[in-house]
Design an enzyme around this catalytic site. Structure first.
Site, PDB file in Angstrom:
ATOM      1  CB  SER A  48       0.842  -2.812 -22.443  1.00 56.56           C
ATOM      2  OG  SER A  48       1.283  -2.307 -21.204  1.00 56.56           O
ATOM      3  CE  LYS A  51       3.016  -5.584 -19.627  1.00 52.67           C
ATOM      4  NZ  LYS A  51       2.757  -4.150 -19.888  1.00 52.67           N
ATOM      5  CB  SER A 112      -1.382  -5.415 -19.179  1.00 50.29           C
ATOM      6  OG  SER A 112      -0.421  -4.750 -19.978  1.00 50.29           O
ATOM      7  CE  LYS A 237      -0.493  -6.900 -22.769  1.00 50.73           C
ATOM      8  NZ  LYS A 237      -1.541  -5.914 -22.457  1.00 50.73           N
TER       9      LYS A 237
END
Length: 434
Positions: A48, A51, A112, A237
């Site tokens: 993730s 992202k 997320s 992140k």
């Protein structure tokens, strides 16, 4: 679990640091200067952390007025099916229901949320397949070298209910090197610093007051109020899949300095990966950067390079003009390190004529080149965006305004030059007689 985050676990006395991860990197967020790297060029799963690219493209689309925060998105069958899988990080999205871009962005950035991410991709590009093309193009534009994007969320394609973009195979995942992950984070913070307004939110309710209300706790447990709270933590992140392992791109600010740390496939000392391990290793990396490095001013504002204090001027009232650094030149160095540096001046060829003259008129403060530094012992200063191509380079500017000389002065100079050429020729001839 919390013991590793107590003060007595500091790495302050260490001169180097060992990070338990498949790859790791630490950079200065202001300049992109690399402070630490290990296996940073290997292509690995990013999960993730993907992202960050979706965030970049969304904030870019907002800036260019291609979409707006209050624009509504109607849930597609694909997004609905993914959103109902609670084994993945998600907020529930109802098919046919409308959601505005801001709430989808917050769900993606804080929690997320994978289906919300796909919804954003569909809004920007019409389909996730087309969005993935934008991701790969933007990666190239930003100078990334080792990357592969096959979807917008960072999930394995097998988790996308048989509806994944036809870009990679059914078992494909997104991949980047630690260097390029750090570079992406660097550009995200530089170009869209407002992302931190959302990444710093520790907890928020999605669709508060409705049947779909859900508590979103930020997966970045290093935010100051969460379980692994770290002083100055602001983002950025996390990422976890079976393929990528436990990953994190962390950003933290202390005493006016901001660092970006990347750990990929983080483990504990025994080699076991876990949510905790990625934060423990990130703490070690950030502590190393804050405690072992300091910012050092090599050259002050107004600095002039010895022997290159001026440049020639064409058609000006003055024949030369002084040039100086617009700002101080600052780098991060190891504390108590005695490395000596020398200045390097690079002039902008586009600003000079064939005779290497700056053509008048021009104002004070005109940028004519850039100042950088080189270690006298040959040790290089490395930057994640490429040596000599970062904000570390300081502009060299004209110290004074120079107006264009009038026609009479220019004519006299031309006549003077003509006779000077004749006299020079006579002098050489006479010298030759003897």
């Amino acid at each position: 679990m919390l013991g590793v985050f107590q003060p007595n676990q500091s790495v302050q006395a260490e001169e180097s640091v060992k990070i338990n991860a498949g790859a790791s990197m630490l950079i200065d967020a202001d300049t992109g200067q690399i402070l630490y790297g290990n296996n940073e060029d290997e292509l690995l799963g990013v999960a993730s952390m993907t992202k960050m690219m979706t965030e970049y493209l969304l904030l870019e689309a907002i800036k260019k007025n291609k979409i707006s925060w209050d624009q509504e998105y109607e849930v597609s069958e694909y997004v609905y099916k993914v959103s109902q899988d609670r084994s993945l990080s998600n907020v529930p999205l109802r098919i046919g229901e409308k959601y505005n871009i801001r709430e989808l962005y917050e769900a993606m950035t804080i929690y997320s949320a994978n289906a919300a991410t796909i919804a954003i991709a569909e809004t920007i590009a019409g389909s996730e397949k087309e969005f993935v093309k934008l991701m790969n193009k933007k990666a190239k534009d930003l100078g990334l070298a080792k990357y592969k994007f096959v979807n917008s969320s960072g999930l394995n394609n097998r988790d996308l209910k048989g509806m994944h973009p036809q870009v990679g195979g059914a078992e494909d995942e997104n991949m980047m090197s630690a260097r390029d992950t750090a570079k992406l984070a660097y550009h995200l913070l530089k170009d869209y610093p407002e992302v931190l307004e959302t990444t710093t939110i520790p907890k928020k309710k999605f669709r508060e007051g409705t049947d779909d209300e859900i508590n979103m706790e930020n997966w970045n447990w290093m935010l100051p109020s969460l379980v692994f709270g770290y002083e100055g933590m602001t983002g950025l992140k996390t990422g976890t899949t079976d393929f990528a392992g436990y990953c994190f791109t962390g950003t933290a600010e202390r005493d006016g300095r901001t660092l970006i740390a990347v750990v990929m496939n983080a483990t504990d000392d025994s080699g076991k990966g876990s949510y905790n391990a990625r934060f423990v290793e990130t703490k070690k990396l950030l502590d190393y950067g804050f405690q072992q490095f300091e910012q050092k001013e090599l050259f002050p504002a107004g600095y002039q390079v010895k022997g290159k204090e001026t440049v020639d001027v064409s058609k000006g009232k003055e024949k030369q003009v002084a040039i100086e650094s617009k700002e101080p030149f600052v780098i991060s160095t190891k504390k108590n390190q005695n490395t000596n540096y020398k200045p390097k001046l690079t002039l902008k060829s586009s600003e000079f004529n064939d005779e290497k003259q700056l053509e008048a008129p021009f104002k004070k403060g005109k940028v004519v080149g850039y100042l950088s530094a080189e270690a006298k012992d040959g040790q290089s200063i490395e930057y994640v965006t490429g040596k000599g191509k970062t904000n570390a380079n300081v502009a060299m500017v004209t110290a004074e305004q120079v107006d264009k000389a009038n026609w009479f002065v220019l004519s006299m100079r031309a006549v003077g030059g003509f006779f000077a050429g004749i006299w020079s020729g006579i002098a050489e001839t006479v010298t030759g007689w003897f």
